[in-house]
Write a protein that holds these residues in place. Structure first.
Motif, PDB file in Angstrom:
ATOM      1  N   ARG A  18      78.220  18.553  79.204  1.00 42.08           N
ATOM      2  CA  ARG A  18      78.053  17.907  77.902  1.00 42.08           C
ATOM      3  C   ARG A  18      76.657  18.210  77.376  1.00 42.08           C
ATOM      4  NH1 ARG A  18      79.390  11.674  77.502  1.00 42.08           N
ATOM      5  NH2 ARG A  18      81.496  12.562  77.714  1.00 42.08           N
ATOM      6  N   ILE A  19      76.594  18.803  76.183  1.00 44.82           N
ATOM      7  CA  ILE A  19      75.329  19.251  75.603  1.00 44.82           C
ATOM      8  C   ILE A  19      75.231  18.761  74.168  1.00 44.82           C
ATOM      9  CG2 ILE A  19      73.851  21.243  75.126  1.00 44.82           C
ATOM     10  CD1 ILE A  19      75.624  22.844  77.075  1.00 44.82           C
ATOM     11  N   SER A  20      74.027  18.373  73.757  1.00 45.37           N
ATOM     12  CA  SER A  20      73.785  18.009  72.366  1.00 45.37           C
ATOM     13  C   SER A  20      72.517  18.703  71.883  1.00 45.37           C
ATOM     14  CB  SER A  20      73.650  16.490  72.221  1.00 45.37           C
ATOM     15  OG  SER A  20      72.534  16.004  72.950  1.00 45.37           O
ATOM     16  N   GLY A  21      72.448  18.898  70.578  1.00 42.70           N
ATOM     17  CA  GLY A  21      71.279  19.562  70.002  1.00 42.70           C
ATOM     18  C   GLY A  21      71.661  20.353  68.778  1.00 42.70           C
ATOM     19  N   ASP A  22      70.715  21.124  68.249  1.00 45.62           N
ATOM     20  CA  ASP A  22      70.952  21.877  67.021  1.00 45.62           C
ATOM     21  C   ASP A  22      71.938  23.030  67.201  1.00 45.62           C
ATOM     22  OD1 ASP A  22      69.188  20.252  65.690  1.00 45.62           O
ATOM     23  OD2 ASP A  22      67.473  21.594  65.929  1.00 45.62           O
ATOM     24  N   SER A  23      71.999  23.602  68.414  1.00 45.71           N
ATOM     25  CA  SER A  23      72.820  24.791  68.629  1.00 45.71           C
ATOM     26  C   SER A  23      74.172  24.498  69.256  1.00 45.71           C
ATOM     27  CB  SER A  23      72.064  25.794  69.513  1.00 45.71           C
ATOM     28  OG  SER A  23      70.842  26.178  68.918  1.00 45.71           O
ATOM     29  N   ARG A  51      78.164  14.511  81.819  1.00 41.27           N
ATOM     30  CA  ARG A  51      79.300  13.885  81.127  1.00 41.27           C
ATOM     31  C   ARG A  51      79.271  12.363  81.226  1.00 41.27           C
ATOM     32  NH1 ARG A  51      81.942  17.951  84.067  1.00 41.27           N
ATOM     33  NH2 ARG A  51      83.037  16.434  85.378  1.00 41.27           N
ATOM     34  N   LEU A  52      78.481  11.856  82.154  1.00 37.30           N
ATOM     35  CA  LEU A  52      78.365  10.406  82.324  1.00 37.30           C
ATOM     36  C   LEU A  52      77.254   9.809  81.473  1.00 37.30           C
ATOM     37  CD1 LEU A  52      78.764  10.215  86.220  1.00 37.30           C
ATOM     38  CD2 LEU A  52      80.500   9.681  84.487  1.00 37.30           C
ATOM     39  N   VAL A  53      76.472  10.674  80.846  1.00 34.91           N
ATOM     40  CA  VAL A  53      75.326  10.233  80.050  1.00 34.91           C
ATOM     41  C   VAL A  53      75.630  10.434  78.566  1.00 34.91           C
ATOM     42  CG1 VAL A  53      72.889  10.640  79.545  1.00 34.91           C
ATOM     43  CG2 VAL A  53      73.717  10.785  81.902  1.00 34.91           C
ATOM     44  N   GLU A  54      75.354   9.452  77.768  1.00 32.90           N
ATOM     45  CA  GLU A  54      75.590   9.571  76.334  1.00 32.90           C
ATOM     46  C   GLU A  54      74.757  10.718  75.753  1.00 32.90           C
ATOM     47  OE1 GLU A  54      75.369   6.905  72.202  1.00 32.90           O
ATOM     48  OE2 GLU A  54      74.820   6.007  74.146  1.00 32.90           O
ATOM     49  N   GLY A  55      75.429  11.622  75.095  1.00 38.29           N
ATOM     50  CA  GLY A  55      74.743  12.788  74.532  1.00 38.29           C
ATOM     51  C   GLY A  55      74.555  13.911  75.520  1.00 38.29           C
ATOM     52  N   GLY A  56      74.742  13.609  76.799  1.00 37.96           N
ATOM     53  CA  GLY A  56      74.597  14.631  77.821  1.00 37.96           C
ATOM     54  C   GLY A  56      73.209  15.240  77.863  1.00 37.96           C
TER      55      GLY A  56
END
Length: 350
Positions: A18-23, A51-56
């Motif tokens: 699970r990945i979050s960010g601009d890309s 995957r267990l962390v919000e926003g990963g």
């Protein structure tokens, strides 16, 4: 070696991460090609944490450039310095030369070093979705011809003067940047650290300081403090058609961690990932399929977006493997037991 001239390397898709960010803002499975089968479940455990962390895992791209340094020879340092002044005054002309060598090449900056009568010029270019090795060399050839035509008292030395620096462990890449520079971090609640990683935030922070920072320092590491970035980088590079020799500089990076009231803050900084989604090695059947599955072969994406996405996925994979290994090393015997168990049964699962 098979009849087709291909050396097979066991490859598995791990995750999703699970990945979050601009890309990247999604969960993505990643391919890892390796003979070290415990790497798959190790990265898989880090992916599970994400995957267990919000926003990963939060991924931040902080720089993009590819470099080539040329070497020019002057009769003396004074002549070299005068040439530098001229080059700075005529920077717009140098930028036009670079743009004329490729529709994706753009001169971003120039750095100079004078050593005796030797003049080193380090050119940094934007290279679109290519890793840029050939693009910057082509541009460097054209820049050399232009500079020499200005009759500044300089002679040709080399199209590559090692101030780039390509496939070598150096400080300059960390200081000035080369390739895609990515920082990944996440904040893991204490209960997840204990249940999934079977350790504590304080134990991991202590190990990061004692092993990665102190241990690397007494070993003489160069701008590098990590446990095993090279493992994940090589596995990902081989699976996606990258120039594997670039893990030499790519594996220079820093793992940093803090114990906070809400959990473990954990980060991996990779200042020079030399990766691309077009060029040599990317059109082979298995690598082309991998890039397509990763979402890194979008023909409608703006120039550079596919490679930026690829760099983020690689950096996130590095964090997953780094976190899992360090957690294992906080517990006596766990690392060896995992290797024995996984290798005896021929690898791990996602």
């Amino acid at each position: 070696m098979s009849a087709e001239g291909i050396t097979p390397i066991p490859t598995r898709w791990v995750g999703p991460i699970r990945i979050s960010g601009d890309s990247v803002n999604e969960e993505v499975e990643v391919p890892l090609a390796t003979y070290e089968s415990p790497l798959w479940p190790s990265v898989g455990r880090g992916a599970k944490v994400s995957r267990l962390v919000e926003g990963g895992i939060r991924a931040t791209v902080v720089g993009e450039k590819m470099t080539r340094s040329v070497l020019l020879i002057a009769p003396d340092a004074q002549t070299a310095m005068q040439a530098v002044r001229t080059l700075r005054e005529r920077g717009d002309e140098l930028a036009e030369v670079v743009s004329g060598t490729s529709r994706h090449a753009r001169l971003l900056e120039t750095h100079e070093e004078i050593v005796g009568n030797l003049l080193f010029l380090r050119f940094a270019l934007e290279t679109g979705d290519a890793s840029g090795h050939n693009m910057v060399t082509r541009a460097a050839d054209a820049l050399l011809q232009t500079v020499l035509s200005w009759d500044l008292g300089l002679e040709y030395g080399s199209v590559s003067g090692n101030y780039c620096s390509d496939k070598k462990a150096t400080a300059v890449n960390g200081v000035l940047g080369r390739g895609r520079s990515v920082v990944c971090d996440l904040l893991i609640p204490h209960e997840i650290v204990e249940s999934t990683l079977r350790t504590s935030a304080s134990a991991i922070v202590d190990l990061v300081v004692r092993k990665n920072f102190v241990g690397s320092t007494i070993a003489g590491a160069l701008r590098s403090a990590n446990a095993h970035y090279a493992n994940m980088l090589l596995a990902f590079y081989l699976a996606t058609g990258q120039d594997a020799a670039n893990i030499v500089e790519g594996s220079q990076g820093i793992t940093y961690a803090e114990e906070r009231p809400e959990g473990l803050y954990f980060s991996c900084t990779l200042p020079h990932l030399i990766v691309g989604t077009v060029g040599n090695g990317k059109d082979l059947g298995h690598t082309a399929e991998a890039l397509e599955r990763l979402g890194c072969a979008d023909p409608s994406a703006e120039p550079g977006a596919n490679s930026r996405r690829l760099a983020v996925l690689i950096a996130a994979s590095v964090l997953c493997g780094e976190l899992s290994l360090l957690a294992a090393q906080t517990n006596p015997g766990e690392l060896m037991a995992a290797h024995v168990a996984m290798e005896r049964r021929g690898g791990g699962t996602k």
